[in-house]
Design an enzyme around this catalytic site. Structure first.
Site, PDB file in Angstrom:
ATOM      1  N   HIS A 109      41.909  39.232  33.203  1.00  0.00           N
ATOM      2  CA  HIS A 109      41.199  39.886  34.305  1.00  0.00           C
ATOM      3  C   HIS A 109      39.980  39.082  34.746  1.00  0.00           C
ATOM      4  CE1 HIS A 109      40.333  43.153  36.953  1.00  0.00           C
ATOM      5  NE2 HIS A 109      39.167  43.413  36.390  1.00  0.00           N
TER       6      HIS A 109
ATOM      7  N   ASP B 192      46.895  38.969  33.881  1.00  0.00           N
ATOM      8  CA  ASP B 192      45.933  40.079  33.876  1.00  0.00           C
ATOM      9  C   ASP B 192      46.506  41.252  33.082  1.00  0.00           C
ATOM     10  OD1 ASP B 192      44.080  42.079  34.440  1.00  0.00           O
ATOM     11  OD2 ASP B 192      43.809  41.446  36.514  1.00  0.00           O
TER      12      ASP B 192
ATOM     13  N   SER C 140      37.836  42.722  41.027  1.00  0.00           N
ATOM     14  CA  SER C 140      38.355  43.961  40.446  1.00  0.00           C
ATOM     15  C   SER C 140      38.242  45.103  41.463  1.00  0.00           C
ATOM     16  CB  SER C 140      37.603  44.271  39.139  1.00  0.00           C
ATOM     17  OG  SER C 140      38.242  45.297  38.414  1.00  0.00           O
TER      18      SER C 140
END
Length: 796
Positions: free
Chosen positions: A768, A734, A661
């Site tokens: 994610h 995502d 991330s």
């Protein structure tokens, strides 16, 4: 030449791969159970989590509905797989009591009665979600003819603690709406000159009329009172889209938040228009607290205007409290006060009363200390500071209790502990004029969690319990006057103990605490004993400008002192207002090591050293800290690498960097702007911040106010400088607005098109984070293979 070019741009057909056997053994070792402690502390409910669902479950698809992903059919949140094998264990000692739940059932929720003698389990089985009620004696049965609507549904006990409130599937609900064979039209969005923007794009929003119909189908529920003892169900009101429903402490009124259409395609459900109403216990509307419009023009990092955070006063029969913004919800607006606390009493026909005004944004709805006193915390945005007040709700007088930087760890008071009233409402747990607080106990030596008593009058603090120096021990719950703690060490499995406190003594470090005795509650066994050979310790050092930093050094099994190793650096950049808090150590070297998911820690099983939780602070004014993001990132990384080499562990030519991330952004920038690393792995990152034109992380300025800064932190613009091999991994679905999958695709193409060495791995159906068994195994294989080839130098 053309053939070579086509070959270099071709996609590689890759089957699912698995990491080496020693990694697989640890990955699939049994997980420790989830624990749910009864409010009385007399019993615990243990449930085994479902860790890695098969990819086939993901391939079945999901619905994206107003900010959530849900499973078709059942309506359960997609990606949640619950747990199995529930059983009860007495805290005072005794054998586990198994609960007779079918093997194909999955527990998704536990609701205890206030006395801790009974519970309700929310259970998924096939495409149905039902309620099973049980007791600590081991009884368990399903409530017949009752299906929960889990998208907005929840299960709770009424104040009498005998009956349940359930958001149930309405009677006669048919099958899911069928998608049309052809779209009924294009997707259309428009603006009308509004300047307030929040970033929600593609976060599972409604997109079509069919989505609207699916949302109606799954979000609509019927409020039902269920009496398990009498097998009686009583519906309240009409079916609707109920975001929440809570009973007053007296049980006379019901507070209902009901969403109203038309449904927006621009914001998630929590920003939809809604009615806040008070109903009688028969389900008749008594009053409307607020009619709130669609909140689609909320200022960036602001709050909606009007009534918010409505809740019952836990210490009064039928009184409501809520918060209202006084600055239009805009954190950038000039205002003497930003929020006010409001109050309204039954029968809710008069005007609400203003109780208190807060100079800064109120952090939450607060917690009740006694009949009239409410603990409230406000947050000063610019200083990143929090102030906690004790507000007398009858006079409006407020006393400051304590305040601190929100980044402060060493002096953090922790979190207040709650106790359950007989009606099920929670209030602050007290002893005399003091409130119990538990916290992480951060220090230069790592976390040593504690339990304190903090006076509401003098502010004095008495330390009741602190983790032993050679262990990691944390307070879990009260069991009568005793404590339940979880205790672990690098060689001892996390287990629960019942602790009896004695007289005040002086500990070895000079800190006063209470003597105590303890008795074991659980006896979980080590699922992966091979990990006990791993060594770990905290390493502290400084950045060139004097900012104190640290990392946790992990050494692989069989490591011999003085040996230099291929090394993996893992980090996640964080923002701080000052250097002192930026340098505070987080975590503990006394934890029992467990590995799971696609963790970088698995490199230890292949002979790598790992720098875990490597400090990567961004220090400065919250308004402008990202102006120096890259420079500080480079300084942080240079300091960490220098220290790892200095202590004789890391081979400077064989260091890889990995991040997920915001950490993926870190990896890409470090490869673009330094030559510190032999290779990198960037997962689910954001590489072009201009795709988030109205702010990201703590950055509050828009792209149009800080264009150069947005570009400077975006490694896609510097991909031609990435001259080390980079493995880019991303979930193929995502939904995080800042890290949508195309971010990795574009960054990969930019590196590859500039002559760099890059590999892109897109994981089908993954969000994610990665969950499916095949995905986790394959990511571990990719990561190990990449660093074995480009860092260790032994790969194929």
């Amino acid at each position: 030449m053309l053939a070579v070019l086509l070959l270099s741009l071709s996609a590689l057909a890759t089957d699912w791969q698995q990491p080496p056997a020693e990694v697989m053994d640890v990955l699939h070792a049994p997980s420790l159970p989830w624990t749910y402690t009864a409010p009385s502390g007399a019993h615990m409910l243990l449930i085994d989590p479902v860790s890695y669902p098969p990819l086939a479950d993901y391939a079945a698809g999901w619905h994206e509905l107003a900010g959530r992903r849900i499973k078709p059919g059942s309506g359960v949140s997609f990606g949640r797989y619950g747990g199995t094998s529930p059983r009860v264990i007495p805290v005072s000692g005794g054998e586990e009591i198994p609960l007779a739940l079918p093997t194909d059932a999955r527990v998704h929720g536990v609701a205890w009665t206030a006395d801790g003698e009974r519970f309700a389990l929310t259970v998924e089985r096939g495409t149905d979600v039902g309620i099973w009620v049980g007791s600590v004696a081991g009884e368990l049965r399903e409530l017949e003819d009752l299906r929960v609507a889990p998208m907005t549904g929840s299960v709770s006990w009424l104040p009498d603690q005998q009956r349940l409130m359930v958001r149930a599937v309405p009677e006669g609900r048919g099958a899911e709406p069928v998608a049309p064979a052809m779209p009924t039209g294009p997707k259309v969005l428009e603006g009308d000159g509004a300047t307030a923007r929040s970033t929600y794009e593609s976060r599972n929003l409604l997109k079509t009329a069919h989505d609207d119909a699916l949302f109606d189908h799954h979000a609509t529920s019927q409020l039902v009172i269920v009496d398990p003892a009498k097998d009686k169900q009583t519906p309240l009101g009409e079916p609707g889209v109920y975001a929440s429903a809570s009973w007053s402490p007296s049980g006379k009124y019901l507070l209902v938040e009901r969403l109203v259409g038309p449904w927006s395609h621009a914001v998630p459900a929590w920003r939809f228009a809604h009615e806040v109403e008070v109903w009688s216990k028969k389900g008749k509307k008594v009053a409307t607290v607020a009619s709130l419009p669609l909140a689609d023009e909320v200022p960036v990092r602001g709050v909606p205007e009007g009534v918010r955070s409505v809740s019952w006063q836990a210490t009064a029969p039928n009184t409501l409290f809520w918060t209202e913004a006084l600055d239009g919800g805009d954190p950038m607006a000039e205002a003497e006060h930003r929020d006010r606390l409001m109050k309204q009493e039954a029968p809710f026909t008069g005007e609400p009363t203003e109780v208190w005004r807060a100079a800064h944004r109120l952090w939450s709805g607060g917690r009740w200390l006694d009949e009239d006193t409410l603990m409230l915390t406000e947050r000063e945005r610019m200083r990143r500071w929090r102030y906690t007040w004790l507000v007398d709700t009858t006079t409006g007088e407020a006393r400051p209790w304590f305040d601190q930087s929100e980044d402060e760890r060493y002096a953090s008071p922790g979190s207040p502990q709650l106790t359950r009233l007989p009606n099920g409402k929670s209030v602050l747990r007290r002893e005399g004029d003091s409130v119990y607080f538990s916290g992480s106990g951060a220090s230069d030596e790592g976390d040593r969690p504690f339990l304190d008593l903090r006076s509401t009058t003098s502010g004095e603090v008495e330390r009741l319990f602190r983790a032993d120096a050679d262990k990691y021990e944390r307070f879990v719950a009260f069991s009568g006057d005793d404590l339940i703690i979880q205790s672990e060490s690098p060689t001892e499995v996390p287990n629960y103990h019942r602790v009896t406190l004695g007289d005040t003594i002086e500990a070895e470090d000079g800190e006063a605490t209470r003597a105590h005795t303890r008795a074991p509650v659980t006896a979980f066994e080590d699922p992966a004993p091979q990990l006990r050979q791993i060594e770990k310790r905290i390493v502290r050092y400084e950045r060139e400008d004097g900012v104190p930093l640290s990392f946790y050094l992990y050494l692989p099994p069989g490591y011999e002192e003085g040996e230099t190793l291929p090394t993996v650096l893992y980090a996640y950049p964080l923002e701080y207002s000052d250097a002192a808090t930026a340098g505070q150590v987080a975590g503990s070297s006394k934890r029992f090591e467990r590995m799971g998911g696609a963790s970088h820690m698995f490199f230890l099983l292949q002979g790598y050293a790992v720098l875990h939780r490597t400090a990567m602070p961004m220090v400065g004014d919250p308004e402008t800290v990202y102006d120096t993001f890259v420079e500080q990132l480079v300084d942080d990384a240079e300091a960490a690498v220098a220290k790892a080499v200095e202590i004789g562990v890391a081979d400077p030519e064989r260091i890889g960097v990995i991040g997920h991330s915001h950490g993926g952004l870190m990896v890409a920038n470090l490869l673009a702007h330094t030559d510190l690393f032999a290779a990198g792995i960037a997962r689910s990152g954001s590489y072009n911040k201009t795709n988030q034109p109205f702010g990201y992380q703590s950055e509050r300025r828009s792209l149009f106010e800080a264009r150069d800064q947005y570009i400077a932190v975006s490694p896609t613009f510097f991909a031609d400088q990435v001259n080390e091999p980079v493995l880019v991994i991303h979930g193929g679905a995502d939904s995080n607005p800042g890290t949508l999958t195309p971010q990795s695709e574009v960054f990969f193409e930019a590196v590859r098109g500039s002559g760099g060495t890059a590999r892109l791995v897109l994981l089908p159906f993954e969000d994610h984070g990665y969950r499916a068994k095949e995905s986790i195994e394959h990511v571990l294989w990719e990561q190990l293979r990449w660093f074995d080839t480009h860092v260790k130098g032994t790969g194929d």
